[in-house]
Write a protein that holds these residues in place. Structure first.
Motif, short mmCIF file in Angstrom:
data_model
loop_
_atom_site.label_atom_id
_atom_site.label_comp_id
_atom_site.label_asym_id
_atom_site.label_seq_id
_atom_site.Cartn_x
_atom_site.Cartn_y
_atom_site.Cartn_z
N SER A 407 0.85 -1.19 0.00
CA SER A 407 0.00 0.00 0.00
C SER A 407 0.88 1.24 0.00
CB SER A 407 -0.90 0.01 1.24
OG SER A 407 -1.59 1.26 1.34
N SER A 408 0.62 2.14 -0.93
CA SER A 408 1.38 3.39 -0.98
C SER A 408 0.79 4.45 -0.05
CB SER A 408 1.42 3.92 -2.41
OG SER A 408 0.10 4.16 -2.89
N TYR A 409 -0.31 4.12 0.63
CA TYR A 409 -0.97 5.11 1.50
C TYR A 409 -0.11 5.45 2.71
CZ TYR A 409 -4.48 7.32 4.49
OH TYR A 409 -5.15 8.19 5.29
N ASP A 410 0.82 4.56 3.10
CA ASP A 410 1.65 4.80 4.28
C ASP A 410 2.83 5.71 3.99
OD1 ASP A 410 0.43 3.30 6.46
OD2 ASP A 410 0.80 1.55 5.21
N GLY A 411 2.93 6.25 2.80
CA GLY A 411 3.92 7.28 2.54
C GLY A 411 5.14 6.79 1.80
N PRO A 412 5.97 7.73 1.32
CA PRO A 412 7.14 7.37 0.51
C PRO A 412 8.19 6.55 1.27
CG PRO A 412 7.16 9.71 1.07
CD PRO A 412 5.83 9.20 1.49
N ALA A 413 8.29 6.73 2.59
CA ALA A 413 9.28 5.95 3.35
C ALA A 413 8.93 4.47 3.32
CB ALA A 413 9.37 6.46 4.78
N HIS A 414 7.62 4.15 3.45
CA HIS A 414 7.19 2.75 3.38
C HIS A 414 7.41 2.18 1.97
CE1 HIS A 414 4.82 -0.84 4.10
NE2 HIS A 414 4.05 -0.54 3.07
N VAL A 415 7.14 2.99 0.94
CA VAL A 415 7.36 2.54 -0.44
C VAL A 415 8.84 2.28 -0.68
CG1 VAL A 415 7.14 3.19 -2.87
CG2 VAL A 415 5.30 3.72 -1.27
N LYS A 416 9.70 3.14 -0.11
CA LYS A 416 11.14 2.93 -0.26
C LYS A 416 11.58 1.63 0.40
CE LYS A 416 15.63 5.01 0.79
NZ LYS A 416 16.33 6.15 1.44
#
Length: 615
Positions: A407-416
């Motif tokens: 899920s990209s809803y948790d922000g760019p740090a989670h996506v990274k």
């Protein structure tokens, strides 16, 4: 009649070398205007399209990372006058190669991509789009090349070699995926692009070992035994590298001896000697020496400590009784050895193997030979017994294909953190990773949901990274709120569909439910949480499948992907550099660990803000 036929034959024979020479030429990009391309001028056969061309033609800028590329270049740039020109099928290019060009910067490489067009649909070929994407990151570079609208290539032109413009400034020791797409893009999304994964050179390959601090290691090591003490001499690093200290580690019988070494460069700038004491006689040690730097390359050498004859010991004299007993003892020993050899031959043995993986031409992974753990990195062992090397199952000829959903809803740090996990699994766990962040062109063309559906169908395993935002159901934004001015300023929207991950997880949950109801195997599906997430973040529909906490369960994940047992009777499986304490020693593992830490900090700050907002 015969004379006429001979004349035609000779003419064809004379023309054949000219035709062959023309079809094998190398075509490089030209500077042209869009007007010249649209009008079919003779001087614009193969033209580079710039950002200025795109802005002039479409009235707005494309995203900075995508350069001159746009989603539908043929329709947008050539199809206004004649829409039929962009409706024919064109197959993917062949023989995609990456060439490294001379680059004065010692920290980067410059590459140029070349390829050949396919025979199929070559008469309708309108151009090529070349994109370069860093594995484990989000950086993208893209170049667009178009033919003029009146050009129609022949089948013989499939032997021509087309080249891109240089891609400069690529950091050394990095992995990239280069994709060459034939234009126009067909309605059926298959076989229209060719991808290749490659690596830039290491610092040592480009500049030489003596100029690379990270890659340098002692190349000359001399071992000398003096009594029970071992003297080791090795060459020092060049002074310009600034390496002032070293370390040495020796292993034997499950015991490690560590030694820090600080040479006095004022006495000798080329080599240094140190002493190793307290070593056991008759023992063969495996030792390493390296510069005391992060990720320094280690040089391995062996030290055999021979037994020393003590001064007080005298050799035994062979008495007549001993001379009589000696043949009997030798015969007894020989019988025991034969019996032991026979028993040992009946016991199962683990044989050392190298698993060679077949290279396949897959989207974004063509030409990819996935790295696998070396045979000396996977071991069964137990306390007090020697370790035995085991091998991965040999019945699989291609690496397992793993789709990662998140899920990209948790922000760019989670996506990274998700990107770094995918890079680590691909580089060090012998697995082909499918991640929408690495396949942006295909996602943009197919649509995010269609792309996820295809990957769910084609993947061997599916890993859902569960987090707090995975259960969030945002409302769709109003289309009227996005005006023309905002579109011109913000450029094209290449972002992922806000609902795609939620819909993909729901689809996976339905698949799991159907498989469970039919009594089918659920091993294809997995769920995982990072250290900053909770078990409650796993959706209810995924509670039926195996779930892991990362990074502490990397070995369990490896066991799941490759079907390797972690425990055997009297032993356990140890995978070097994938264990909880060893994975962070790798650059990709350290990057994953740091990304998880940053995402945890961002997640806790977000939760704190939400709590304060409710108060």
């Amino acid at each position: 009649m015969l004379n006429a036929a001979l004349v035609v034959y000779h003419l064809l024979a004379l023309c054949h070398p000219l035709w062959a020479q023309d079809s094998a030429v190398t075509i490089t990009p030209q500077d042209c205007t869009l007007d010249c391309i649209r009008q079919g001028g003779p001087g614009c056969e193969y033209c580079r399209i710039t950002r200025a061309n795109v802005k002039r033609a479409l009235g707005f800028n494309s995203i900075e990372a995508f350069g001159s590329c746009v989603p539908w270049p043929c329709y947008e740039l050539l199809g206004e006058e004649d829409p039929e020109i962009c409706r024919h099928y064109v197959q993917a290019p062949n023989d995609v190669t990456v060439e490294i060009l001379p680059e004065p910067n010692p920290k980067s490489d410059t590459i140029v991509v070349s390829w050949k067009p396919s025979y199929y649909g070559i008469a309708f070929l309108r151009g090529f789009q070349v994109s370069l994407q860093a594995l484990g990151g989000s950086s993208v570079a893209c170049q667009l090349f178009l033919f003029h609208r009146n050009l129609s290539l022949l089948a013989s032109h499939a032997q021509r070699v087309y080249k891109s413009d240089p891609f400069p400034g690529l950091p050394l020791g990095s992995q990239y995926a280069v994709t060459v797409m034939a234009l126009p893009v067909p309605e059926e999304w298959e076989k229209f692009y060719h991808s290749k994964i490659f690596s830039t050179r290491s610092c040592a390959e480009k500049n030489g070992l003596e100029k690379c601090k990270k890659d340098w290691y002692p190349s000359h090591i001399e071992v000398r035994q003096e009594g029970t003490i071992i003297n080791v001499t090795f060459n020092l690093a060049p002074p310009e590298l600034g390496i002032s200290s070293y370390f040495s580690q020796c292993y034997a019988k499950g015991i490690m001896k560590h030694m820090d070494i600080t040479p006095n460069s004022s006495k000798n700038e080329t080599q240094h000697s140190y002493w190793m004491t307290d070593l056991q006689e008759g023992t063969n040690y495996t030792c390493e020496i390296a510069a005391n730097e992060v990720d320094a390359v280690r040089k391995t050498f062996n030290v055999l400590v021979t037994r020393i004859q003590r001064e007080g010991a005298t050799p035994l004299s062979v008495t007549p009784s001993l001379a009589l007993m000696l043949p009997v003892c030798l015969a007894t020993v020989a019988i025991i050895v034969i019996l032991l050899a026979a028993l040992t031959g009946l016991m199962p043995k683990l044989q050392m193997k190298k698993l060679f993986m077949k290279q396949e031409s897959l989207p974004y992974t063509s030409g990819l030979a996935l790295p696998i753990p070396a045979s000396d990195d996977i071991r069964h062992g137990e306390s007090g017994t020697p370790e035995e090397v085991v091998s991965l199952p040999g019945n699989r000829v291609t690496p397992p294909r793993l789709l990662i959903c998140y899920s990209s809803y948790d922000g760019p740090a989670h996506v990274k953190a998700v990107m770094q996990l995918g890079a680590f699994i691909q580089q060090h766990m012998a697995t082909q990773v499918c991640l929408d962040l690495w396949d942006s062109l295909s996602v943009a063309g197919e649509g995010s949901m269609a792309w996820h559906c295809r990957q769910i169908r084609e993947s061997d395993f599916i890993l859902v990274i569960c987090s707090r935002g995975l259960n969030h159901r945002p409302e769709a934004p109003e289309p009227e709120g996005y005006g023309e001015d905002e579109r011109a300023d913000g450029g094209l929207d290449f972002g992922h569909n806000a609902f795609s991950s939620d819909a993909a997880v729901q689809l996976i949950g339905e698949e799991v439910g159907r498989a469970k109801a039919r009594g089918q195997d659920l091993s294809k599906y997995m769920a995982a949480v990072f250290e900053y997430s909770e078990e409650t973040d796993i959706p209810t529909e995924l509670r039926l499948v195996s779930h892991y906490r990362l990074t502490s369960d990397l070995e369990l994940l490896f066991s799941h992907l490759h079907g390797v047992a972690l425990h055997s009777p009297g032993g356990y499986l140890k995978i070097n550099h994938i264990s909880e304490e060893g994975f962070s020693k790798l650059p990709a593992g350290a990057a994953l660990q740091w990304a998880i830490y940053e995402a945890g900090v961002a997640m806790r700050a977000k939760r704190h803000e939400s709590v304060e907002g409710r108060d």
